[in-house]
Design a protein around this motif. Structure first.
Motif, PDB file in Angstrom:
ATOM      1  N   SER A 294       0.801  -1.236   0.000  1.00 26.91           N
ATOM      2  CA  SER A 294       0.000   0.000   0.000  1.00 26.91           C
ATOM      3  C   SER A 294       0.828   1.277   0.000  1.00 26.91           C
ATOM      4  CB  SER A 294      -0.943   0.011   1.212  1.00 26.91           C
ATOM      5  OG  SER A 294      -0.218  -0.092   2.422  1.00 26.91           O
ATOM      6  N   GLU A 295       2.140   1.160  -0.176  1.00 25.02           N
ATOM      7  CA  GLU A 295       3.003   2.348  -0.138  1.00 25.02           C
ATOM      8  C   GLU A 295       2.529   3.435  -1.099  1.00 25.02           C
ATOM      9  OE1 GLU A 295       7.420   3.760  -1.652  1.00 25.02           O
ATOM     10  OE2 GLU A 295       7.156   1.660  -1.074  1.00 25.02           O
ATOM     11  N   HIS A 296       2.313   3.071  -2.345  1.00 20.78           N
ATOM     12  CA  HIS A 296       1.950   4.073  -3.348  1.00 20.78           C
ATOM     13  C   HIS A 296       0.613   4.733  -3.028  1.00 20.78           C
ATOM     14  CE1 HIS A 296       1.622   6.077  -7.220  1.00 20.78           C
ATOM     15  NE2 HIS A 296       0.413   5.556  -7.359  1.00 20.78           N
ATOM     16  N   ASP A 297      -0.361   3.940  -2.607  1.00 25.79           N
ATOM     17  CA  ASP A 297      -1.697   4.478  -2.334  1.00 25.79           C
ATOM     18  C   ASP A 297      -1.723   5.434  -1.158  1.00 25.79           C
ATOM     19  OD1 ASP A 297      -2.640   2.920  -4.414  1.00 25.79           O
ATOM     20  OD2 ASP A 297      -3.212   1.254  -3.108  1.00 25.79           O
ATOM     21  N   VAL A 298      -0.899   5.154  -0.134  1.00 31.05           N
ATOM     22  CA  VAL A 298      -0.909   5.985   1.081  1.00 31.05           C
ATOM     23  C   VAL A 298      -0.064   7.243   0.916  1.00 31.05           C
ATOM     24  CG1 VAL A 298      -0.381   6.025   3.548  1.00 31.05           C
ATOM     25  CG2 VAL A 298      -1.312   3.955   2.528  1.00 31.05           C
ATOM     26  N   LEU A 299       0.982   7.190   0.082  1.00 37.31           N
ATOM     27  CA  LEU A 299       1.908   8.327  -0.050  1.00 37.31           C
ATOM     28  C   LEU A 299       1.678   9.156  -1.311  1.00 37.31           C
ATOM     29  CD1 LEU A 299       5.257   6.663   1.112  1.00 37.31           C
ATOM     30  CD2 LEU A 299       3.638   7.996   2.464  1.00 37.31           C
ATOM     31  N   THR A 300       0.636   8.871  -2.057  1.00 33.34           N
ATOM     32  CA  THR A 300       0.370   9.605  -3.300  1.00 33.34           C
ATOM     33  C   THR A 300       0.262  11.108  -3.083  1.00 33.34           C
ATOM     34  OG1 THR A 300      -0.742   7.744  -4.369  1.00 33.34           O
ATOM     35  CG2 THR A 300      -1.327   9.935  -5.133  1.00 33.34           C
ATOM     36  N   TYR A 301      -0.346  11.521  -1.981  1.00 31.99           N
ATOM     37  CA  TYR A 301      -0.582  12.949  -1.745  1.00 31.99           C
ATOM     38  C   TYR A 301       0.707  13.766  -1.724  1.00 31.99           C
ATOM     39  CZ  TYR A 301       1.046  12.650   3.118  1.00 31.99           C
ATOM     40  OH  TYR A 301       1.813  12.497   4.251  1.00 31.99           O
ATOM     41  N   MET A 302       1.848  13.113  -1.479  1.00 34.58           N
ATOM     42  CA  MET A 302       3.121  13.842  -1.386  1.00 34.58           C
ATOM     43  C   MET A 302       3.665  14.255  -2.739  1.00 34.58           C
ATOM     44  SD  MET A 302       5.055  12.151   1.864  1.00 34.58           S
ATOM     45  CE  MET A 302       5.917  13.696   2.164  1.00 34.58           C
ATOM     46  N   THR A 303       3.019  13.836  -3.821  1.00 36.04           N
ATOM     47  CA  THR A 303       3.410  14.300  -5.151  1.00 36.04           C
ATOM     48  C   THR A 303       2.629  15.548  -5.549  1.00 36.04           C
ATOM     49  OG1 THR A 303       1.771  12.881  -6.241  1.00 36.04           O
ATOM     50  CG2 THR A 303       3.953  11.934  -5.857  1.00 36.04           C
ATOM     51  N   PHE A 304       1.784  16.035  -4.665  1.00 33.23           N
ATOM     52  CA  PHE A 304       0.976  17.228  -4.931  1.00 33.23           C
ATOM     53  C   PHE A 304       1.537  18.419  -4.147  1.00 33.23           C
ATOM     54  CE2 PHE A 304      -1.643  13.908  -6.495  1.00 33.23           C
ATOM     55  CZ  PHE A 304      -2.450  14.477  -7.459  1.00 33.23           C
TER      56      PHE A 304
ATOM     57  N   PHE B 209      -2.406  25.667  -6.955  1.00 34.34           N
ATOM     58  CA  PHE B 209      -2.998  24.782  -7.959  1.00 34.34           C
ATOM     59  C   PHE B 209      -2.161  24.737  -9.229  1.00 34.34           C
ATOM     60  CE2 PHE B 209      -6.847  25.408  -5.380  1.00 34.34           C
ATOM     61  CZ  PHE B 209      -7.315  24.110  -5.326  1.00 34.34           C
ATOM     62  N   ALA B 210      -1.423  25.807  -9.494  1.00 31.06           N
ATOM     63  CA  ALA B 210      -0.589  25.847 -10.697  1.00 31.06           C
ATOM     64  C   ALA B 210       0.573  24.862 -10.610  1.00 31.06           C
ATOM     65  CB  ALA B 210      -0.065  27.264 -10.918  1.00 31.06           C
ATOM     66  N   GLN B 211       0.880  24.383  -9.404  1.00 36.46           N
ATOM     67  CA  GLN B 211       2.004  23.469  -9.214  1.00 36.46           C
ATOM     68  C   GLN B 211       1.622  22.009  -9.406  1.00 36.46           C
ATOM     69  OE1 GLN B 211       3.798  24.270  -5.391  1.00 36.46           O
ATOM     70  NE2 GLN B 211       3.604  26.490  -5.643  1.00 36.46           N
ATOM     71  N   ILE B 212       0.326  21.733  -9.578  1.00 34.01           N
ATOM     72  CA  ILE B 212      -0.097  20.345  -9.808  1.00 34.01           C
ATOM     73  C   ILE B 212       0.500  19.859 -11.122  1.00 34.01           C
ATOM     74  CG2 ILE B 212      -2.081  18.832 -10.224  1.00 34.01           C
ATOM     75  CD1 ILE B 212      -3.749  20.575  -8.450  1.00 34.01           C
ATOM     76  N   ASP B 213       0.924  18.624 -11.141  1.00 29.90           N
ATOM     77  CA  ASP B 213       1.543  17.981 -12.304  1.00 29.90           C
ATOM     78  C   ASP B 213       2.997  18.396 -12.498  1.00 29.90           C
ATOM     79  OD1 ASP B 213      -0.739  16.565 -12.922  1.00 29.90           O
ATOM     80  OD2 ASP B 213      -1.511  18.097 -14.282  1.00 29.90           O
ATOM     81  N   LYS B 214       3.501  19.265 -11.620  1.00 28.08           N
ATOM     82  CA  LYS B 214       4.916  19.613 -11.673  1.00 28.08           C
ATOM     83  C   LYS B 214       5.620  18.878 -10.541  1.00 28.08           C
ATOM     84  CE  LYS B 214       4.187  24.206 -13.662  1.00 28.08           C
ATOM     85  NZ  LYS B 214       4.403  25.665 -13.474  1.00 28.08           N
ATOM     86  N   GLU B 215       6.491  17.968 -10.897  1.00 28.23           N
ATOM     87  CA  GLU B 215       7.166  17.142  -9.894  1.00 28.23           C
ATOM     88  C   GLU B 215       7.980  18.011  -8.949  1.00 28.23           C
ATOM     89  OE1 GLU B 215      10.254  13.327  -9.646  1.00 28.23           O
ATOM     90  OE2 GLU B 215       9.702  14.217 -11.564  1.00 28.23           O
ATOM     91  N   GLU B 216       7.764  17.841  -7.664  1.00 27.01           N
ATOM     92  CA  GLU B 216       8.509  18.597  -6.672  1.00 27.01           C
ATOM     93  C   GLU B 216       9.820  17.893  -6.365  1.00 27.01           C
ATOM     94  OE1 GLU B 216       6.887  20.182  -3.236  1.00 27.01           O
ATOM     95  OE2 GLU B 216       5.032  20.885  -4.139  1.00 27.01           O
ATOM     96  N   ILE B 217      10.919  18.603  -6.520  1.00 27.58           N
ATOM     97  CA  ILE B 217      12.232  18.028  -6.271  1.00 27.58           C
ATOM     98  C   ILE B 217      12.888  18.793  -5.140  1.00 27.58           C
ATOM     99  CG2 ILE B 217      14.490  17.534  -7.275  1.00 27.58           C
ATOM    100  CD1 ILE B 217      13.189  17.475 -10.000  1.00 27.58           C
TER     101      ILE B 217
END
Length: 367
Positions: free
Chosen positions: A274-284, A348-356
């Motif tokens: 379940s790693e991906h499902d629980v941590l998905t929000y951190m890509t936003f 909202f403008a940062q959605i889809d932009k990978e945070e590094i």
């Protein structure tokens, strides 16, 4: 007062200006859909008197209906409503009569739950509350699905309510398609508990990412651990949530899972799958993350729905569920519209932009 003005004198008053005299009373029943109100109308020796308010029967009836509607929406049981009506001087009403009166709410609730949705709604929260309803002489559980969404203006709204026999994929798919048909678009992330069939339905209808509610997941995870160890294990897992980005969170997550595996292998297996499902929000966007990792933003709403539905207990049919829960959601949504923005608009403008992480983005320039 009306009678005194018509006669020209009060009760037991001597006056040379009087035009007639009182002559007892006649009984008059005021019938309304709520019951019968017994009135005593004054009679006159000459002429007649008829109360003006009896002519406005619709107005008085509407006022009484409004009281019943407010009591029902407010979570008052039908028995208490009956006591309320009797206290107002009526002969009481049955449960079926209350239900009929409350159907007047259907139009408002229907317009609210079926209104068109415009613009983009990047985030959608879904949660299910289980209620009991009578079907063919049996009492069966049904799921009431509540959908809340946030648009790119930073506002959140209650956008839908669905009633279904189960949480099968077909039910979720049908509900999500009804939202899309009303104009729900631009969905990037759907947050919910791990309801059966929902993940597949989201991918099929919206092609959006799914975030498994972190709070519900933690309860499931700690079910594999003895109660005395809950605090220690929960603290270990939360280390991943405290990381600055998805990459570091994933590394910490897997490290903690391996540390817990010798003693709690089932918990470690759950973390692995379940790693991906629980941590998905951190890509936003990080400004939004506190609202995205769980269904907690609508938890207060769910509690209010549950409080009102508990008063009823067993609903007579699914239409009555839609009526009562829909009215509660209608009121809550109005309150939300008068409050401040729910989310930072600029993020909202940062959605889809990978945070590094800044440290990881350092590059060396050629000499």
């Amino acid at each position: 007062t009306d009678v005194e003005g018509l006669i020209g004198a009060g009760r037991h008053e001597r006056s040379g200006e009087r035009t007639t005299w009182r002559n007892g009373y006649r009984e008059r029943a005021l019938d309304t859909r709520l019951g019968t109100l017994n009135l005593r109308v004054p009679k006159l020796r000459q002429g007649s008197y008829f109360p003006s308010f009896l002519e406005a029967r619709k107005t008085s009836e509407q006022a009484l209906v409004a009281v019943i509607q407010e009591a029902w929406i407010g979570g008052v049981s039908t028995r208490r409503v009956d006591e309320l009506v009797q206290a107002m001087g009526l002969s009481g009403i049955s449960k079926s009569t209350v239900s009929k009166l409350c159907k007047d709410i259907d139009e408002r609730v229907g317009e609210f739950l079926n209104r068109p949705l415009t613009g983009d709604w990047p985030y959608v929260w879904l949660d299910a509350t289980y209620l009991k309803v009578r079907q063919g002489g049996r009492i069966v559980p049904v799921a009431a699905i509540i959908a809340v969404a946030a648009n790119t203006e930073g506002r959140r709204e209650i956008i839908g309510l669905g009633i279904g026999p189960s949480e099968a994929e077909t039910f979720w798919t049908e509900f999500l398609r009804s939202l899309r048909a009303r104009g729900l678009g631009g969905v990037k992330l759907v947050i919910s508990d791990a309801h059966t069939g929902l993940k597949a339905a989201i991918a099929r209808v919206f092609e959006a990412t799914w975030q498994r509610c972190r709070v519900h997941w933690m309860r499931n995870a700690l079910a594999h651990v003895s109660r005395g160890q809950h605090t220690v294990v929960a603290a270990a897992i939360r280390q991943a949530f405290e990381q600055p980005d998805r990459i570091h969170a994933g590394e910490t997550w897997r490290k903690v899972a391996e540390q817990l595996r010798p003693r709690w292998p089932k918990l470690a297996d759950l973390m692995e799958t379940s790693e991906h499902d629980v941590l998905t929000y951190m890509t936003f966007p990080r400004q939004h993350r506190t609202k995205l990792h769980s269904t907690n933003p609508i938890e207060r709403l769910n509690k209010e729905v549950k409080r009102r539905s508990d008063v009823v207990g067993i609903f007579p049919n699914e239409a009555s569920i839609m009526r009562l829960i829909g009215a509660v959601l209608f009121e809550a949504n109005d309150d939300w519209q008068t409050s401040s923005r729910y989310m930072m608009v600029e993020a909202f403008a940062q959605i889809d932009k990978e945070e590094i992480d800044p440290i990881l983005s350092i590059t060396t320039k050629a000499a």
